[in-house]
Design a protein around this motif. Structure first.
Motif, PDB file in Angstrom:
ATOM      1  N   LEU A 232      29.538  44.968  50.002  1.00  0.00           N
ATOM      2  CA  LEU A 232      28.907  45.017  51.318  1.00  0.00           C
ATOM      3  C   LEU A 232      28.982  43.646  51.982  1.00  0.00           C
ATOM      4  CD1 LEU A 232      25.722  47.059  50.325  1.00  0.00           C
ATOM      5  CD2 LEU A 232      27.780  47.912  51.487  1.00  0.00           C
ATOM      6  N   PRO A 233      28.757  43.573  53.295  1.00  0.00           N
ATOM      7  CA  PRO A 233      28.713  42.270  53.961  1.00  0.00           C
ATOM      8  C   PRO A 233      27.679  41.357  53.298  1.00  0.00           C
ATOM      9  CG  PRO A 233      28.778  44.019  55.585  1.00  0.00           C
ATOM     10  CD  PRO A 233      28.601  44.689  54.248  1.00  0.00           C
ATOM     11  N   PRO A 234      27.984  40.063  53.151  1.00  0.00           N
ATOM     12  CA  PRO A 234      27.081  39.172  52.428  1.00  0.00           C
ATOM     13  C   PRO A 234      25.771  38.946  53.180  1.00  0.00           C
ATOM     14  CG  PRO A 234      28.828  37.923  53.488  1.00  0.00           C
ATOM     15  CD  PRO A 234      29.186  39.366  53.647  1.00  0.00           C
ATOM     16  N   VAL A 235      24.726  38.661  52.404  1.00  0.00           N
ATOM     17  CA  VAL A 235      23.411  38.329  52.948  1.00  0.00           C
ATOM     18  C   VAL A 235      23.247  36.816  52.909  1.00  0.00           C
ATOM     19  CG1 VAL A 235      20.914  38.549  52.623  1.00  0.00           C
ATOM     20  CG2 VAL A 235      22.424  40.515  52.228  1.00  0.00           C
ATOM     21  N   HIS A 236      22.803  36.232  54.012  1.00  0.00           N
ATOM     22  CA  HIS A 236      22.580  34.790  54.093  1.00  0.00           C
ATOM     23  C   HIS A 236      21.102  34.536  54.361  1.00  0.00           C
ATOM     24  CE1 HIS A 236      26.836  34.586  53.990  1.00  0.00           C
ATOM     25  NE2 HIS A 236      27.027  34.933  55.258  1.00  0.00           N
ATOM     26  N   ARG A 237      20.476  33.752  53.478  1.00  0.00           N
ATOM     27  CA  ARG A 237      19.040  33.521  53.554  1.00  0.00           C
ATOM     28  C   ARG A 237      18.772  32.045  53.834  1.00  0.00           C
ATOM     29  NH1 ARG A 237      16.923  37.100  48.428  1.00  0.00           N
ATOM     30  NH2 ARG A 237      14.964  37.137  49.587  1.00  0.00           N
ATOM     31  N   LEU A 238      17.718  31.798  54.570  1.00  0.00           N
ATOM     32  CA  LEU A 238      17.325  30.461  54.986  1.00  0.00           C
ATOM     33  C   LEU A 238      15.922  30.196  54.454  1.00  0.00           C
ATOM     34  CD1 LEU A 238      18.355  28.087  56.764  1.00  0.00           C
ATOM     35  CD2 LEU A 238      17.263  29.221  58.708  1.00  0.00           C
ATOM     36  N   ARG A 246       9.320  23.578  64.385  1.00  0.00           N
ATOM     37  CA  ARG A 246      10.669  23.007  64.414  1.00  0.00           C
ATOM     38  C   ARG A 246      11.620  23.814  63.552  1.00  0.00           C
ATOM     39  NH1 ARG A 246      12.348  16.673  63.936  1.00  0.00           N
ATOM     40  NH2 ARG A 246      14.354  16.896  62.920  1.00  0.00           N
ATOM     41  N   GLU A 247      11.167  24.169  62.366  1.00  0.00           N
ATOM     42  CA  GLU A 247      12.021  24.947  61.462  1.00  0.00           C
ATOM     43  C   GLU A 247      12.314  26.333  62.050  1.00  0.00           C
ATOM     44  OE1 GLU A 247      10.647  21.569  59.752  1.00  0.00           O
ATOM     45  OE2 GLU A 247       9.221  23.197  60.186  1.00  0.00           O
ATOM     46  N   ARG A 248      11.362  26.897  62.751  1.00  0.00           N
ATOM     47  CA  ARG A 248      11.597  28.208  63.358  1.00  0.00           C
ATOM     48  C   ARG A 248      12.609  28.105  64.495  1.00  0.00           C
ATOM     49  NH1 ARG A 248       8.310  31.883  61.136  1.00  0.00           N
ATOM     50  NH2 ARG A 248       6.381  31.140  60.145  1.00  0.00           N
ATOM     51  N   ARG A 249      12.610  26.991  65.230  1.00  0.00           N
ATOM     52  CA  ARG A 249      13.621  26.800  66.272  1.00  0.00           C
ATOM     53  C   ARG A 249      15.001  26.664  65.657  1.00  0.00           C
ATOM     54  NH1 ARG A 249       9.743  23.230  68.384  1.00  0.00           N
ATOM     55  NH2 ARG A 249      10.994  21.426  67.746  1.00  0.00           N
ATOM     56  N   ILE A 250      15.073  25.928  64.555  1.00  0.00           N
ATOM     57  CA  ILE A 250      16.356  25.788  63.851  1.00  0.00           C
ATOM     58  C   ILE A 250      16.824  27.154  63.352  1.00  0.00           C
ATOM     59  CG2 ILE A 250      17.429  24.876  61.750  1.00  0.00           C
ATOM     60  CD1 ILE A 250      15.689  22.351  62.150  1.00  0.00           C
ATOM     61  N   ALA A 251      15.920  27.916  62.763  1.00  0.00           N
ATOM     62  CA  ALA A 251      16.276  29.240  62.244  1.00  0.00           C
ATOM     63  C   ALA A 251      16.770  30.145  63.356  1.00  0.00           C
ATOM     64  CB  ALA A 251      15.081  29.858  61.537  1.00  0.00           C
ATOM     65  N   ALA A 252      16.140  30.059  64.531  1.00  0.00           N
ATOM     66  CA  ALA A 252      16.575  30.887  65.660  1.00  0.00           C
ATOM     67  C   ALA A 252      18.006  30.559  66.056  1.00  0.00           C
ATOM     68  CB  ALA A 252      15.628  30.693  66.841  1.00  0.00           C
ATOM     69  N   GLY A 253      18.350  29.281  66.005  1.00  0.00           N
ATOM     70  CA  GLY A 253      19.716  28.882  66.326  1.00  0.00           C
ATOM     71  C   GLY A 253      20.724  29.328  65.294  1.00  0.00           C
ATOM     72  N   LEU A 254      20.282  29.501  64.059  1.00  0.00           N
ATOM     73  CA  LEU A 254      21.188  29.901  62.979  1.00  0.00           C
ATOM     74  C   LEU A 254      21.322  31.419  62.854  1.00  0.00           C
ATOM     75  CD1 LEU A 254      20.177  27.328  60.218  1.00  0.00           C
ATOM     76  CD2 LEU A 254      22.227  27.309  61.660  1.00  0.00           C
ATOM     77  N   ALA A 255      20.507  32.152  63.574  1.00  0.00           N
ATOM     78  CA  ALA A 255      20.597  33.611  63.499  1.00  0.00           C
ATOM     79  C   ALA A 255      21.979  34.101  63.915  1.00  0.00           C
ATOM     80  CB  ALA A 255      19.524  34.244  64.384  1.00  0.00           C
ATOM     81  N   ALA A 256      22.592  33.409  64.878  1.00  0.00           N
ATOM     82  CA  ALA A 256      23.927  33.800  65.334  1.00  0.00           C
ATOM     83  C   ALA A 256      24.981  33.610  64.249  1.00  0.00           C
ATOM     84  CB  ALA A 256      24.310  33.009  66.581  1.00  0.00           C
ATOM     85  N   GLN A 257      24.666  32.771  63.238  1.00  0.00           N
ATOM     86  CA  GLN A 257      25.588  32.562  62.123  1.00  0.00           C
ATOM     87  C   GLN A 257      25.313  33.514  60.962  1.00  0.00           C
ATOM     88  OE1 GLN A 257      26.059  28.417  61.006  1.00  0.00           O
ATOM     89  NE2 GLN A 257      25.554  27.739  63.069  1.00  0.00           N
ATOM     90  N   PHE A 259      22.249  34.218  59.473  1.00  0.00           N
ATOM     91  CA  PHE A 259      21.135  33.934  58.583  1.00  0.00           C
ATOM     92  C   PHE A 259      19.946  34.811  58.934  1.00  0.00           C
ATOM     93  CE2 PHE A 259      23.611  30.116  57.879  1.00  0.00           C
ATOM     94  CZ  PHE A 259      23.431  29.883  56.526  1.00  0.00           C
ATOM     95  N   ASP A 260      19.276  35.339  57.897  1.00  0.00           N
ATOM     96  CA  ASP A 260      18.098  36.165  58.086  1.00  0.00           C
ATOM     97  C   ASP A 260      16.923  35.325  58.564  1.00  0.00           C
ATOM     98  OD1 ASP A 260      19.486  38.384  57.292  1.00  0.00           O
ATOM     99  OD2 ASP A 260      18.665  38.454  55.261  1.00  0.00           O
ATOM    100  N   LEU A 261      15.810  35.987  58.849  1.00  0.00           N
ATOM    101  CA  LEU A 261      14.589  35.282  59.204  1.00  0.00           C
ATOM    102  C   LEU A 261      14.224  34.303  58.114  1.00  0.00           C
ATOM    103  CD1 LEU A 261      12.448  38.216  60.655  1.00  0.00           C
ATOM    104  CD2 LEU A 261      13.559  36.366  61.931  1.00  0.00           C
TER     105      LEU A 261
END
Length: 265
Positions: A232-238, A246-257, A259-261
């Motif tokens: 299956l497509p790989p799962v990416h976790r942060l 700040r970390e939530r803003r970074i995570a939001a930017g990485l969602a397009a790559q 990465f899960d919540l």
């Protein structure tokens, strides 16, 4: 059955994403767990004793929770200080990150190299050894910058740096005696490739940047060669050790790559 164990990347912040990117290019089927020690960030201004105690303990907890097939310490500072202790503590392959002084020396024409890292990295005897072994005929100038680490983190959180601030940090290299002869800069912090476009605009023409990301990716591919991966497509976790705004803003930017919540350790 397919092996769904991920690759675990660890850094004090988001710099290790510069190692994740070439790894995903080589191993698109690999699941990624990216762990940032945001509660301990930044490492570059901490003592060797603090880092040597903190990194193995955190990686032990992360390995217990996520059961990876391989660990990557995607941080030059943590690698130069804690890599032997981590390898002794964990019963799985551990890949470290070291300054790319060897490829820089192989390509420098002026025989003057800049090593740009954190304060903790550039003062390590390990860097002395790399310079002696691979750049013995070069002048190796070093500069430690905590500010560039902060600028890279801020950029990923949506606050890009001004060119003036980047130029002021690079002046710590070029302003040294002989600095005008630098033709290759080693990004000896995984955060710095995230700013390479900004840095390139404020450096003299012809200066090149090198980092260890592609070499680390090739090492990971070699160590996992022949292993099974999920169908299956790989799962990416942060994962963050402190999960604030700040970390939530970074995570939001990485969602397009992909990465899960974000999760908290």
């Amino acid at each position: 059955m397919a092996d769904d164990r991920p690759i675990l990347f660890f850094d004090s912040g988001v710099g290790g994403l510069s190692v994740v990117a070439p790894t995903r290019a080589l191993l698109p089927q690999a699941g990624i767990v990216y762990a940032a020690d945001s509660a301990g960030f930044p490492y570059g201004t901490k003592s060797e004793t603090e880092i040597a105690a903190r990194v193995p303990a955190l990686l032990g907890r992360l390995v217990e929770r996520y059961r990876p097939r391989l660990v990557v310490i995607a941080c030059n500072t943590a690698s130069t200080i804690a890599l032997p202790a981590v390898r002794a503590a964990l019963d799985l392959p551990v890949v470290g990150t070291v300054p790319a002084i060897k490829p820089a020396a192989e390509t420098s024409v002026t025989r003057t190299i800049g090593v740009l890292g954190t304060e903790a990295t550039v003062r390590q005897p390990y860097v002395d050894d790399l310079a002696a072994r691979f750049a013995g005929d070069c002048t190796v100038l070093r500069h430690g910058s905590a500010a560039l680490v902060e600028l890279a983190e801020a950029a990923l959180a949506g606050d890009p740096p001004s060119h003036d601030r980047v130029a002021a940090e690079l002046a710590g290299l070029f302003g040294q005696p002989g600095g005008q002869r630098i033709d290759v800069i080693v990004n000896a912090c995984t955060h710095f490739p995230l700013l390479v476009r900004e840095m390139a605009t404020v450096t003299p023409a012809g200066v090149r940047f090198v980092d260890g990301g592609p070499g680390i990716a090739r090492r990971i591919a070699h160590l996992t060669e022949g292993q099974d991966w999920p169908n299956l497509p790989p799962v990416h976790r942060l994962v963050f050790t402190r999960l604030d705004a700040r970390e939530r803003r970074i995570a939001a930017g990485l969602a397009a790559q992909g990465f899960d919540l974000p999760e908290s350790l």
